[in-house]
Design an enzyme around this catalytic site. Structure first.
Site, PDB file in Angstrom:
ATOM      1  N   GLY A  99     -12.274  -4.439 -28.299  1.00  0.00           N
ATOM      2  CA  GLY A  99     -10.586  -4.700 -28.897  1.00  0.00           C
ATOM      3  C   GLY A  99      -9.660  -4.371 -27.835  1.00  0.00           C
ATOM      4  N   LEU A 100      -8.427  -4.651 -28.136  1.00  0.00           N
ATOM      5  CA  LEU A 100      -7.365  -4.353 -27.065  1.00  0.00           C
ATOM      6  C   LEU A 100      -7.081  -2.809 -27.062  1.00  0.00           C
ATOM      7  CD1 LEU A 100      -4.600  -7.153 -28.147  1.00  0.00           C
ATOM      8  CD2 LEU A 100      -6.358  -7.299 -26.084  1.00  0.00           C
ATOM      9  N   GLY A 104      -5.397   0.128 -27.654  1.00  0.00           N
ATOM     10  CA  GLY A 104      -4.378   0.731 -28.753  1.00  0.00           C
ATOM     11  C   GLY A 104      -4.791  -0.099 -30.261  1.00  0.00           C
ATOM     12  N   ALA A 105      -5.651  -0.756 -30.124  1.00  0.00           N
ATOM     13  CA  ALA A 105      -6.284  -1.683 -31.298  1.00  0.00           C
ATOM     14  C   ALA A 105      -6.799  -0.645 -32.232  1.00  0.00           C
ATOM     15  CB  ALA A 105      -7.311  -2.632 -31.093  1.00  0.00           C
ATOM     16  N   LYS A 123      -9.961   1.463 -31.407  1.00  0.00           N
ATOM     17  CA  LYS A 123     -11.332   1.749 -31.195  1.00  0.00           C
ATOM     18  C   LYS A 123     -11.699   3.280 -31.215  1.00  0.00           C
ATOM     19  CE  LYS A 123     -11.279  -0.165 -27.428  1.00  0.00           C
ATOM     20  NZ  LYS A 123      -9.673  -0.476 -27.370  1.00  0.00           N
ATOM     21  N   SER A 130     -14.022  -3.672 -23.343  1.00  0.00           N
ATOM     22  CA  SER A 130     -15.026  -4.828 -23.055  1.00  0.00           C
ATOM     23  C   SER A 130     -14.637  -6.199 -23.528  1.00  0.00           C
ATOM     24  CB  SER A 130     -16.218  -4.539 -23.882  1.00  0.00           C
ATOM     25  OG  SER A 130     -16.232  -4.043 -25.028  1.00  0.00           O
TER      26      SER A 130
HETATM   27  P1  ADP Z   1      -8.104   2.223 -28.792  1.00  0.00           P
HETATM   28  O1  ADP Z   1      -9.138   3.215 -28.623  1.00  0.00           O
HETATM   29  O2  ADP Z   1      -8.397   0.891 -29.222  1.00  0.00           O
HETATM   30  O3  ADP Z   1      -7.262   2.194 -27.241  1.00  0.00           O
HETATM   31  P2  ADP Z   1      -6.620   4.382 -30.221  1.00  0.00           P
HETATM   32  O4  ADP Z   1      -7.524   4.608 -31.144  1.00  0.00           O
HETATM   33  O5  ADP Z   1      -6.577   5.210 -28.996  1.00  0.00           O
HETATM   34  O6  ADP Z   1      -6.800   2.814 -29.816  1.00  0.00           O
HETATM   35  O7  ADP Z   1      -5.074   4.050 -30.965  1.00  0.00           O
HETATM   36  C1  ADP Z   1      -4.979   3.411 -32.085  1.00  0.00           C
HETATM   37  C2  ADP Z   1      -3.730   3.768 -32.701  1.00  0.00           C
HETATM   38  O8  ADP Z   1      -3.451   2.814 -33.886  1.00  0.00           O
HETATM   39  C3  ADP Z   1      -3.842   5.119 -33.277  1.00  0.00           C
HETATM   40  O9  ADP Z   1      -2.297   5.723 -33.140  1.00  0.00           O
HETATM   41  C4  ADP Z   1      -3.975   5.060 -34.872  1.00  0.00           C
HETATM   42  O10 ADP Z   1      -3.399   5.799 -35.485  1.00  0.00           O
HETATM   43  C5  ADP Z   1      -3.312   3.572 -35.268  1.00  0.00           C
HETATM   44  N1  ADP Z   1      -3.965   3.018 -36.434  1.00  0.00           N
HETATM   45  C6  ADP Z   1      -3.035   2.251 -37.352  1.00  0.00           C
HETATM   46  N2  ADP Z   1      -3.894   1.789 -37.939  1.00  0.00           N
HETATM   47  C7  ADP Z   1      -5.091   1.970 -37.561  1.00  0.00           C
HETATM   48  C8  ADP Z   1      -6.652   1.201 -38.081  1.00  0.00           C
HETATM   49  N3  ADP Z   1      -6.791   0.866 -39.317  1.00  0.00           N
HETATM   50  N4  ADP Z   1      -7.705   1.762 -37.232  1.00  0.00           N
HETATM   51  C9  ADP Z   1      -7.492   2.615 -36.422  1.00  0.00           C
HETATM   52  N5  ADP Z   1      -6.196   2.858 -35.563  1.00  0.00           N
HETATM   53  C10 ADP Z   1      -5.198   2.605 -36.395  1.00  0.00           C
END
Ligand code: ADP
Length: 190
Positions: A16-17, A19-20, A22, A90
């Site tokens: 996923g993007l 900030g999604a 993961k 990915s």
């Molecule tokens: P990634 O690893 O995809 O780059 P992060 O996990 O670092 O993303 O960041 C995701 C952000 O979105 C966090 O601040 C988290 O608290 C917020 N968030 C809101 N809703 C969700 C959800 N359902 N699942 C995961 N993160 C969420």
């Protein structure tokens, strides 16, 4: 459950993007599964890039190489009964399909959030930098993201809570474990 080396492993590939969600979801999944006695390892893109793939950038060739190295480690762990949580953008379908084929016990977890949602969160300040032209090849802004065609699990983090998303993944793991543990029918019975 008392998980031992005899239990089947699997790789859950979170895509996923940026900030999604993961990392956040996989951290919760890790904590829950460990507390229930499963063997778990997490391979997070940001951390792997500081060590195993420090030499790589963000071209398609480098992104593919990054995932091949992660996939190699994930495969070894999976063969040894570990539940491996890979969290990395990915963005390309072809390399995810290659990982599925190589690892075998593999499931894709699509962590779906729109660019608008991720940009609003901008947890690492990267979207702002990408918009300012300070980062090139930034997925979702000036680099492609190809969503999974048929993911085993989809978390829609535009509207789900972290716990709701994590619960979906955990439920899937348990279902798959039960299937994998079912004894196969001996050939002479067929
Ligand atoms: P990634 O690893 O995809 O780059 P992060 O996990 O670092 O993303 O960041 C995701 C952000 O979105 C966090 O601040 C988290 O608290 C917020 N968030 C809101 N809703 C969700 C959800 N359902 N699942 C995961 N993160 C969420």
């Amino acid at each position: 459950m008392n998980h031992s080396k005899n239990c089947p492993g699997m790789t859950l590939w979170f895509t996923g993007l940026s900030g999604a969600g993961k990392t956040t979801i996989s951290q919760v999944v890790e904590q829950v599964l460990i507390s229930e006695g499963y063997l778990v390892e997490r391979l997070d893109g940001d951390i792997v890039r500081q060590f195993l793939t420090k030499d790589l950038g963000f071209s398609k060739a480098d992104r593919d190489e990054n995932l091949r190295r992660i996939g190699f480690v994930a495969h070894l762990l999976t063969k040894n009964g570990v539940i491996v949580l890979v969290s990395t953008i990915s963005p390309y379908q072809d390399i995810r399909a290659e990982m599925r084929q190589k690892i075998g016990q593999f499931a894709e977890v699509y962590v779906n959030a729109s660019v608008e949602t991720c940009e609003k969160r901008d947890t690492k300040g990267l979207y702002r930098k990408a918009r300012n032209g300070e980062i090139l090849n930034f997925t979702g802004i000036n680099d492609p993201y190809e969503p999974p065609v048929n993911p085993e699990v989809t978390c829609d983090t535009n509207c789900e809570s972290v716990d709701e998303s994590a619960a979906k993944v955990i439920e899937y793991v348990k279902q798959r474990m039960t299937q994998n543990l079912k004894p196969s029918i001996p050939l002479r019975m067929i």
